[in-house]
Motif scaffolding. Structure first.
Motif, PDB file in Angstrom:
ATOM      1  N   MET A 225       0.836  -1.199   0.000  1.00  0.00           N
ATOM      2  CA  MET A 225       0.000   0.000   0.000  1.00  0.00           C
ATOM      3  C   MET A 225       0.871   1.249   0.000  1.00  0.00           C
ATOM      4  N   ALA A 226       0.544   2.198  -0.846  1.00  0.00           N
ATOM      5  CA  ALA A 226       1.293   3.446  -0.924  1.00  0.00           C
ATOM      6  C   ALA A 226       1.110   4.274   0.346  1.00  0.00           C
ATOM      7  N   VAL A 227       2.039   5.188   0.570  1.00  0.00           N
ATOM      8  CA  VAL A 227       1.865   6.202   1.607  1.00  0.00           C
ATOM      9  C   VAL A 227       0.905   7.253   1.049  1.00  0.00           C
ATOM     10  N   ASN A 228      -0.103   7.609   1.824  1.00  0.00           N
ATOM     11  CA  ASN A 228      -1.104   8.582   1.381  1.00  0.00           C
ATOM     12  C   ASN A 228      -0.514   9.994   1.325  1.00  0.00           C
ATOM     13  N   PRO A 229      -1.201  10.940   0.689  1.00  0.00           N
ATOM     14  CA  PRO A 229      -0.700  12.329   0.624  1.00  0.00           C
ATOM     15  C   PRO A 229      -0.762  12.998   1.988  1.00  0.00           C
ATOM     16  N   ILE A 230       0.258  12.777   2.814  1.00  0.00           N
ATOM     17  CA  ILE A 230       0.271  13.270   4.184  1.00  0.00           C
ATOM     18  C   ILE A 230       0.279  14.791   4.252  1.00  0.00           C
ATOM     19  N   GLY A 231       0.704  15.448   3.177  1.00  0.00           N
ATOM     20  CA  GLY A 231       0.710  16.905   3.140  1.00  0.00           C
ATOM     21  C   GLY A 231      -0.662  17.518   2.969  1.00  0.00           C
ATOM     22  N   CYS A 232      -1.681  16.692   2.758  1.00  0.00           N
ATOM     23  CA  CYS A 232      -3.052  17.185   2.575  1.00  0.00           C
ATOM     24  C   CYS A 232      -3.929  16.899   3.790  1.00  0.00           C
ATOM     25  N   SER A 233      -3.386  16.287   4.825  1.00  0.00           N
ATOM     26  CA  SER A 233      -4.189  15.886   5.979  1.00  0.00           C
ATOM     27  C   SER A 233      -4.578  17.089   6.828  1.00  0.00           C
ATOM     28  N   PRO A 234      -5.737  17.040   7.486  1.00  0.00           N
ATOM     29  CA  PRO A 234      -6.164  18.137   8.365  1.00  0.00           C
ATOM     30  C   PRO A 234      -5.157  18.447   9.456  1.00  0.00           C
ATOM     31  N   MET A 235      -4.398  17.445   9.897  1.00  0.00           N
ATOM     32  CA  MET A 235      -3.390  17.635  10.932  1.00  0.00           C
ATOM     33  C   MET A 235      -2.397  18.719  10.548  1.00  0.00           C
ATOM     34  N   VAL A 236      -1.926  18.703   9.313  1.00  0.00           N
ATOM     35  CA  VAL A 236      -0.937  19.696   8.878  1.00  0.00           C
ATOM     36  C   VAL A 236      -1.610  20.924   8.271  1.00  0.00           C
ATOM     37  N   MET A 237      -2.784  20.730   7.681  1.00  0.00           N
ATOM     38  CA  MET A 237      -3.485  21.864   7.081  1.00  0.00           C
ATOM     39  C   MET A 237      -3.983  22.832   8.142  1.00  0.00           C
ATOM     40  N   ALA A 238      -4.270  22.328   9.339  1.00  0.00           N
ATOM     41  CA  ALA A 238      -4.786  23.181  10.411  1.00  0.00           C
ATOM     42  C   ALA A 238      -3.762  24.209  10.869  1.00  0.00           C
ATOM     43  N   ILE A 247       0.578  20.808   1.565  1.00  0.00           N
ATOM     44  CA  ILE A 247       1.987  21.086   1.855  1.00  0.00           C
ATOM     45  C   ILE A 247       2.833  20.144   1.012  1.00  0.00           C
ATOM     46  N   GLU A 248       3.406  20.679  -0.022  1.00  0.00           N
ATOM     47  CA  GLU A 248       4.067  19.851  -1.028  1.00  0.00           C
ATOM     48  C   GLU A 248       5.356  19.205  -0.525  1.00  0.00           C
ATOM     49  N   GLY A 249       5.991  19.801   0.499  1.00  0.00           N
ATOM     50  CA  GLY A 249       7.203  19.182   1.045  1.00  0.00           C
ATOM     51  C   GLY A 249       6.912  17.799   1.620  1.00  0.00           C
ATOM     52  N   LEU A 250       5.785  17.684   2.319  1.00  0.00           N
ATOM     53  CA  LEU A 250       5.390  16.393   2.873  1.00  0.00           C
ATOM     54  C   LEU A 250       4.948  15.438   1.775  1.00  0.00           C
ATOM     55  N   LYS A 252       5.953  15.473  -1.237  1.00  0.00           N
ATOM     56  CA  LYS A 252       7.140  15.072  -2.000  1.00  0.00           C
ATOM     57  C   LYS A 252       7.772  13.835  -1.368  1.00  0.00           C
ATOM     58  N   ALA A 253       7.821  13.815  -0.039  1.00  0.00           N
ATOM     59  CA  ALA A 253       8.391  12.667   0.665  1.00  0.00           C
ATOM     60  C   ALA A 253       7.564  11.412   0.391  1.00  0.00           C
ATOM     61  N   ALA A 254       6.243  11.553   0.471  1.00  0.00           N
ATOM     62  CA  ALA A 254       5.362  10.411   0.212  1.00  0.00           C
ATOM     63  C   ALA A 254       5.504   9.934  -1.224  1.00  0.00           C
ATOM     64  N   HIS A 255       5.569  10.878  -2.149  1.00  0.00           N
ATOM     65  CA  HIS A 255       5.692  10.531  -3.571  1.00  0.00           C
ATOM     66  C   HIS A 255       7.007   9.820  -3.843  1.00  0.00           C
ATOM     67  N   LEU A 256       8.065  10.275  -3.203  1.00  0.00           N
ATOM     68  CA  LEU A 256       9.381   9.658  -3.399  1.00  0.00           C
ATOM     69  C   LEU A 256       9.390   8.229  -2.851  1.00  0.00           C
ATOM     70  N   PHE A 257       8.822   8.051  -1.662  1.00  0.00           N
ATOM     71  CA  PHE A 257       8.758   6.709  -1.080  1.00  0.00           C
ATOM     72  C   PHE A 257       7.931   5.784  -1.963  1.00  0.00           C
ATOM     73  N   ASN A 258       6.818   6.292  -2.473  1.00  0.00           N
ATOM     74  CA  ASN A 258       5.951   5.467  -3.319  1.00  0.00           C
ATOM     75  C   ASN A 258       6.649   5.048  -4.606  1.00  0.00           C
ATOM     76  N   ALA A 259       7.489   5.930  -5.135  1.00  0.00           N
ATOM     77  CA  ALA A 259       8.257   5.591  -6.337  1.00  0.00           C
ATOM     78  C   ALA A 259       9.218   4.435  -6.036  1.00  0.00           C
ATOM     79  N   HIS A 260       9.848   4.486  -4.870  1.00  0.00           N
ATOM     80  CA  HIS A 260      10.733   3.391  -4.446  1.00  0.00           C
ATOM     81  C   HIS A 260       9.935   2.117  -4.213  1.00  0.00           C
ATOM     82  N   LEU A 261       8.735   2.280  -3.627  1.00  0.00           N
ATOM     83  CA  LEU A 261       7.892   1.125  -3.341  1.00  0.00           C
ATOM     84  C   LEU A 261       7.487   0.427  -4.633  1.00  0.00           C
ATOM     85  N   LYS A 262       7.129   1.217  -5.617  1.00  0.00           N
ATOM     86  CA  LYS A 262       6.757   0.647  -6.913  1.00  0.00           C
ATOM     87  C   LYS A 262       7.933  -0.070  -7.562  1.00  0.00           C
ATOM     88  N   SER A 263       9.131   0.476  -7.357  1.00  0.00           N
ATOM     89  CA  SER A 263      10.318  -0.163  -7.944  1.00  0.00           C
ATOM     90  C   SER A 263      10.584  -1.522  -7.310  1.00  0.00           C
TER      91      SER A 263
END
Length: 373
Positions: A225-238, A247-250, A252-263
């Motif tokens: 299972m991929a890491v969800n877009p943690i930068g869009c969660s209410p926890m950080v948006m609040a 928050i694209e920095g967060l 970006k981390a999730a997207h990078l991990f997911n790319a590795h996961l897919k590999s």
């Protein structure tokens, strides 16, 4: 006379053999008709797939065994971090399996484990120290040890088969990694000089090692299972002054991990011969909902459905207040609390995981196709 006796004995021997062939063929057709040949499911990961393991842990702050959690679940609050069913429950529904019991539940023993066990623990991560902020949680390493040392011997005894014969018929689901960023990499001062790329590469290596461990024990079918877009969660948006965008920095981390996961899916063909590994891109599914919510039946994409215990109130901005209020129309909310999606979102993830034909959503095949292998 002797020949008649022999023929009669042959007939008596033939009848049960034919009956067995008939029943086996009927069973095969039944499994084909249901679209599933999976005997059960073993689940590893964090709160997105935890179904109550933390309920039985002392000194753990990561619990969801109270209302409004479970407000839409048939059995009420159960430790699932959402209002109803989580992704694992919904995959069980798709595969015509009973709900998988939690490992730490004292009643999870004997015949209750023959359809699988859930080892996931809220707030845990791939790294052993990720869950320390939440007190007592079960790391991924310990989850795998629990599977190997406690469950496997009992499963072999109950089923009467060796693990090499049993485990290829089970689906191994792994959903973890997000907490390693949210509650480790971005919070710990010790990570200040570690690049995001290096941290992610280390996470991937450790996860790959755990997958190979499960493979060595007999696992052959895996869903990551991929890491969800943690930068869009209410926890950080609040904590943002404006809610325009995530928050694209967060992310970006999730997207990078997911790319590795897919590999890992492609690498596994060489590292784990005879196995079948798929990648479920829940990140993309949730991002698609957030970008175009109305077309997918949603309206609120950035606020929690329940009253969340804030930092000022002694909370962490994630969990619902005990016995707090929850929004009435939970089906239009993406998030139930400060981090976890609603059942409505979980339904879309599980449905697409099971039968989507888009490789951008499930790669390289879906769960239904995996179950038929």
């Amino acid at each position: 006379m002797a020949s008649q006796v022999i023929n009669s004995r042959l007939l008596l021997l033939t009848i049960p053999i034919l009956a067995c062939v008939f029943l086996c063929s009927c069973y095969a057709r039944a499994t084909d008709k249901n679209g599933a040949r999976i005997r059960g499911m073993f689940v590893f990961g964090s709160s997105l797939v935890d179904n109550g393991n933390n309920n039985f842990l002392k000194n753990s702050m990561a619990k969801a065994d109270f209302l409004p959690y479970g407000i839409d679940f048939p059995y009420g609050p159960s430790g699932r971090f959402t209002n109803g069913k989580n992704v694992i429950d919904l995959l069980c529904d798709q595969l015509k399996l009973p709900l998988v019991p939690a490992f730490t539940d004292p009643s999870t023993k004997g015949t209750k484990i023959i359809h699988g066990v859930n080892y996931a623990s809220g707030a845990s991560g791939i790294l052993d120290d990720t869950g320390l902020l939440a007190g007592n949680v079960i790391s991924l390493n310990q989850q795998v040890r629990n599977f190997e040392e406690v469950t496997l011997p009992v499963l072999e005894a109950e089923m009467g088969f060796q693990r090499r014969e049993l485990l290829p018929k089970y689906l191994f689901v792994v959903g973890t990694g997000g907490n390693d960023y949210s509650f480790n990499y971005f919070l710990r001062q010790s990570n200040a000089n570690v690049s995001l790329e290096a941290f992610t590469a280390n996470l991937t290596r450790k996860l790959s090692g755990q997958l190979q461990k499960l493979y060595s024990l007999g696992g052959r079918k895996f869903a990551l299972m991929a890491v969800n877009p943690i930068g869009c969660s209410p926890m950080v948006m609040a904590n943002r002054r404006t809610r325009n965008g995530c928050i694209e920095g967060l992310n970006k981390a999730a997207h990078l991990f997911n790319a590795h996961l897919k590999s890992l899916v492609d690498v596994s063909k060489e590292q784990m011969p005879g196995s079948n590994v798929i990648f479920v891109n829940s990140y993309k599914m949730i991002r698609d909902i957030i970008k175009n919510p109305v077309s997918r039946g949603f309206k609120d994409t950035n606020s929690a459905c329940c009253e969340v215990m804030s930092l000022n109130e002694g909370g962490n901005g994630i969990l619902c207040k005990k016995e707090g209020q929850a929004c009435e129309d939970r089906n239009i909310h993406v998030f139930f609390d400060g981090l976890h999606p609603t059942e409505a979102v979980n339904i879309q993830i599980a449905t697409k995981a099971y039968n989507s034909n888009l490789t951008s959503e499930v790669y390289p095949i879906n769960v239904k196709q995996l179950s038929m292998l």
